[in-house]
Design a protein around this motif. Structure first.
Motif, PDB file in Angstrom:
ATOM      1  N   MET B   1       0.828  -1.201   0.000  1.00  0.00           N
ATOM      2  CA  MET B   1       0.000   0.000   0.000  1.00  0.00           C
ATOM      3  C   MET B   1       0.864   1.254   0.000  1.00  0.00           C
ATOM      4  SD  MET B   1      -2.999  -0.089  -0.578  1.00  0.00           S
ATOM      5  CE  MET B   1      -4.600  -0.613  -0.092  1.00  0.00           C
ATOM      6  N   LEU B   4       2.245   1.996  -3.286  1.00  0.00           N
ATOM      7  CA  LEU B   4       1.258   2.545  -4.220  1.00  0.00           C
ATOM      8  C   LEU B   4       1.130   4.055  -4.032  1.00  0.00           C
ATOM      9  CD1 LEU B   4      -0.750   1.787  -6.415  1.00  0.00           C
ATOM     10  CD2 LEU B   4      -2.496   1.651  -4.656  1.00  0.00           C
ATOM     11  N   SER B   5       1.042   4.481  -2.752  1.00  0.00           N
ATOM     12  CA  SER B   5       0.877   5.925  -2.525  1.00  0.00           C
ATOM     13  C   SER B   5       2.119   6.672  -2.984  1.00  0.00           C
ATOM     14  CB  SER B   5       0.578   6.247  -1.061  1.00  0.00           C
ATOM     15  OG  SER B   5       0.838   5.155  -0.246  1.00  0.00           O
ATOM     16  N   LEU B   8       1.957   7.004  -6.659  1.00  0.00           N
ATOM     17  CA  LEU B   8       0.948   8.001  -6.998  1.00  0.00           C
ATOM     18  C   LEU B   8       1.508   9.408  -6.847  1.00  0.00           C
ATOM     19  CD1 LEU B   8      -1.953   7.466  -7.884  1.00  0.00           C
ATOM     20  CD2 LEU B   8      -2.686   8.165  -5.615  1.00  0.00           C
ATOM     21  N   MET B  12       1.983  12.188  -9.686  1.00  0.00           N
ATOM     22  CA  MET B  12       1.345  13.501  -9.628  1.00  0.00           C
ATOM     23  C   MET B  12       2.349  14.631  -9.776  1.00  0.00           C
ATOM     24  SD  MET B  12      -1.689  13.451  -6.870  1.00  0.00           S
ATOM     25  CE  MET B  12      -1.802  15.225  -6.939  1.00  0.00           C
ATOM     26  N   LEU B  79     -11.196  24.452 -26.672  1.00  0.00           N
ATOM     27  CA  LEU B  79     -10.483  23.756 -25.600  1.00  0.00           C
ATOM     28  C   LEU B  79      -9.005  23.579 -25.909  1.00  0.00           C
ATOM     29  CD1 LEU B  79     -13.023  20.975 -24.558  1.00  0.00           C
ATOM     30  CD2 LEU B  79     -12.427  23.055 -23.331  1.00  0.00           C
ATOM     31  N   GLU B  82      -7.485  26.935 -24.980  1.00  0.00           N
ATOM     32  CA  GLU B  82      -7.695  27.285 -23.571  1.00  0.00           C
ATOM     33  C   GLU B  82      -6.883  26.371 -22.651  1.00  0.00           C
ATOM     34  OE1 GLU B  82      -9.210  29.756 -22.260  1.00  0.00           O
ATOM     35  OE2 GLU B  82     -10.377  30.576 -23.913  1.00  0.00           O
TER      36      GLU B  82
END
Lengths: 249, 244
Positions: B1, B4-5, B8, B12, B79, B82
Motif C-alpha cells: 500500500m 502505491l501511494s 501516486l 502527480m 479547448l 484554452e
C-alpha cells in the motif's frame, strides 16, 4: 489510503481553475440558446433512432439466435458468420457501409434519410451482439422445460414461443439493458451520414453549436441530456427486473 | 500500500512538473488534417498552405513550429487553445462574429470564396437547379450558411468533413456540394470525369488563425506583424503559388 484519496480530491478541487471551467463548460448564454431545440430536435432524434434500431435489432437478433441453435447446419454457419462479422467491425464502419456502400454498389439506397439508414445500420450491429445474449438466455433455461413441454404434446415451435422464450427473456433483461444503453450512445456515430437541421441527434447538435460558438458548453448540456435519458431507463429496468424476480417465486 | 501511494505521489508531481514547464520554445500549432491543400500529411510530415504559412510566421518569430493534428472539435470548442495544448490554431477557420465572441482571430490571411460543385451526370447548372434535390455542405462553414441563406428549396445535408461529402456525392446521396472553393477545386482536379464546378460566389468571409480569448494578446500582435511582413516581402505569394 482513503485519506490520500481525499487529499487528491481536495487538491483537485483547490487547484482547479474554476473560472476557466465555468467559461469553457458552463457558459449560461450558450446554455440558454440551446433550448428548446436540444430537447425537441436533439433528444427527440436520439430517442427515435435508438428505439427503431433496438426494435429492428432485437427481432433480427432473435432470428439469429434461433438459427445459431438450429439443427440445420447452414443456418448455424450463417448466424455464426454474421455475428462474428458485425461484432468485429466498428459500428462506424458498418454505418458508412450501409449509408454509402449500398448506394455505391447497387445504386439503391435505404429510404428514410438518416432515420432509415441509421436505424438499419445500428440495428445490424446491435443484432449481432443481442443474438449472442438471447442464445445464452435460451440455453440458460433448464433443458427439462423443453422436454416437459414436448411430452405434453406441444410442437417444438410452440414450446419455444410459450415456454422457453418468456423465461429466457426474463434472464437476459440486464444484458439487454446494457445493449440498449450502448445503442443510445452509438447514435452519436450517425453524424457520418450527414444531417439536416431536423435530423441531428444530441451529439451532432452539440458539436454544431460548439463549432458556431467556439465553446465547449454544448457538450456539458448534452452530457446531462444523455443522463436524463439513460438514468430513468435503467431505473425502469431495475423495477421490471425486481417484478420479474418476484413473479418467479 | 505504501508503495502505491509513493508511486501516486511521484506520478502527480511528474504531471505537475510537465504542465508547469509546458515543453520547449516551439510554437505549437493545432490543426485538422487532412483538408488539402490547406493542411495535410505527406510522408509523415504535416504540410499545406496553412501549415507552411504558419511555419514562415514562426520563422519570423524566431521559433520552431510544432504541429498537433488535434482535430476540428477541440479547436471549435476552444479547448485546444484554452487548455494550453497549443498556442494557435490554423485549420481553415472562417472568421465569424459569433466565433469571435469566444476566441480571438488573427488578421484574415485567405479569402474563402464559395463554390458549387455538381455530379457530372446530374445535369444541374446552378443553385436554383437544386430545388427538391440533395445538396451537401460542411458543418459550421460559410458554405452551410450561404446554402441556408440562398436555399432554392433543396434538402441541405451537413457533413463533418469534405471526405464524407465526396463519399456521399459518389454514392449519389447528394447531387452537389456547396463549400469553399479550395476543396471543391481540388476534387474536380482529381476527378475530372465525375464532377463539375458550375458556380462560385464571392463572400466577404475569410480564414483567420485562432488564439485563446485572454492572455494571448502579445502572440496575436506578433503573428499579425509577421503576417503583414510576409505579405509585403512576397513570401506569402510564394507560398500561395506553391499550393494553388
Amino acid at each position: 489510503m482513503y485519506g490520500l484519496l481525499g487529499l487528491v480530491v481536495a487538491a483537485m478541487v483547490f487547484f482547479a481553475d474554476w473560472e476557466q471551467i465555468r467559461k469553457s463548460f458552463f457558459n449560461v448564454e450558450i446554455i440558454k440558446s440551446m433550448f428548446p431545440e436540444v430537447v425537441t430536435v436533439g433528444a427527440r432524434n436520439t430517442i427515435i433512432y435508438t428505439a427503431l434500431a433496438f426494435a429492428l435489432g432485437i427481432v433480427w437478433a432473435l432470428g439469429l439466435a434461433l438459427m445459431k441453435l438450429s439443427s440445420v447446419a447452414p443456418y448455424r454457419w450463417f448466424a455464426t458468420a454474421y455475428i462474428e462479422l458485425f461484432r468485429g467491425l466498428p459500428a462506424l464502419i458498418t454505418i458508412i457501409l450501409v449509408g454509402f456502400g449500398l448506394p455505391l454498389a447497387f445504386g439503391w439506397s435505404i429510404p428514410g434519410g438518416t432515420l432509415g439508414k441509421g436505424a438499419i445500420g445500428l440495428g445490424i450491429v446491435a443484432a449481432a451482439y443481442m443474438a449472442e445474449t438471447i442464445r445464452a438466455g435460451i440455453q440458460a433455461v433448464p433443458r427439462g422445460q423443453m422436454e416437459a413441454a414436448r411430452s405434453l404434446g406441444m410442437s417444438s415451435g410452440t414450446a419455444m414461443t410459450y415456454i422457453i422464450l418468456p423465461q429466457a427473456f426474463r434472464i437476459i433483461i440486464p444484458p439487454l439493458t446494457n445493449e440498449l444503453v450502448l445503442l443510445i450512445k452509438d447514435t452519436s456515430l450517425l453524424f457520418v451520414l450527414g444531417s439536416t437541421p431536423q435530423s441531428k441527434e444530441l451529439t451532432k447538435f452539440a458539436r454544431d453549436v460548439m463549432a458556431a460558438k467556439v465553446n465547449a458548453t454544448p457538450l456539458t448540456v448534452v452530457a446531462v441530456m444523455y443522463l436524463l435519458i439513460t438514468l430513468p431507463l435503467t431505473y425502469l429496468v431495475r423495477k421490471l427486473e425486481r417484478k420479474a424476480e418476484a413473479e418467479k417465486r | 500500500m505504501k508503495r502505491l501511494s509513493y508511486a501516486l505521489a511521484v506520478l502527480m508531481s511528474t504531471a505537475l512538473f510537465a504542465t508547469a514547464c509546458g515543453g520547449s520554445d516551439a510554437l505549437v500549432l493545432c490543426t485538422d488534417a487532412p483538408y488539402p491543400p490547406m493542411e495535410m500529411e505527406i510522408d509523415g510530415e504535416f504540410t499545406g498552405f496553412d501549415i507552411e504559412l504558419m511555419r514562415a510566421i514562426a520563422d519570423e518569430l524566431g521559433r520552431d513550429l510544432e504541429v498537433n493534428n488535434i482535430g476540428f472539435d477541440p479547436i471549435t470548442s476552444g479547448l485546444a487553445m484554452e487548455s494550453g495544448e497549443c498556442e494557435i490554431a490554423a485549420a481553415s477557420i472562417t472568421i465569424t462574429a459569433e466565433r469571435a465572441e469566444n476566441i480571438n482571430f488573427s488578421d484574415p490571411y485567405f479569402t474563402a470564396d464559395q463554390s458549387l460543385l455538381v455530379a457530372a451526370d446530374s445535369g444541374i447548372t446552378n443553385l436554383a437547379g437544386f430545388a427538391g434535390k440533395n445538396l451537401g455542405v460542411q458543418t459550421g462553414t460559410t458554405g452551410e450558411m450561404y446554402a441556408n441563406a440562398n436555399d432554392p428549396g433543396a434538402t441541405i445535408i451537413s457533413f463533418e468533413n469534405p471526405g464524407d461529402i465526396f463519399t456521399a456525392l459518389a454514392a449519389g446521396e447528394v447531387e452537389g456540394v456547396l463549400q469553399d472553393i479550395v476543396p471543391n477545386a481540388e476534387y474536380v482536379l482529381n476527378n475530372p470525369n465525375d464532377a463539375d464546378l458550375v458556380e462560385t460566389y464571392p463572400t466577404d468571409e475569410s480564414y483567420g488563425f485562432a488564439v485563446k480569448k485572454e492572455g494571448s494578446e502579445d502572440l496575436l500582435k506578433s503573428v499579425n506583424e509577421a503576417l503583414a511582413k510576409l505579405v509585403e516581402d512576397g513570401t506569402y505569394d510564394q507560398i500561395y503559388n506553391d499550393w494553388f
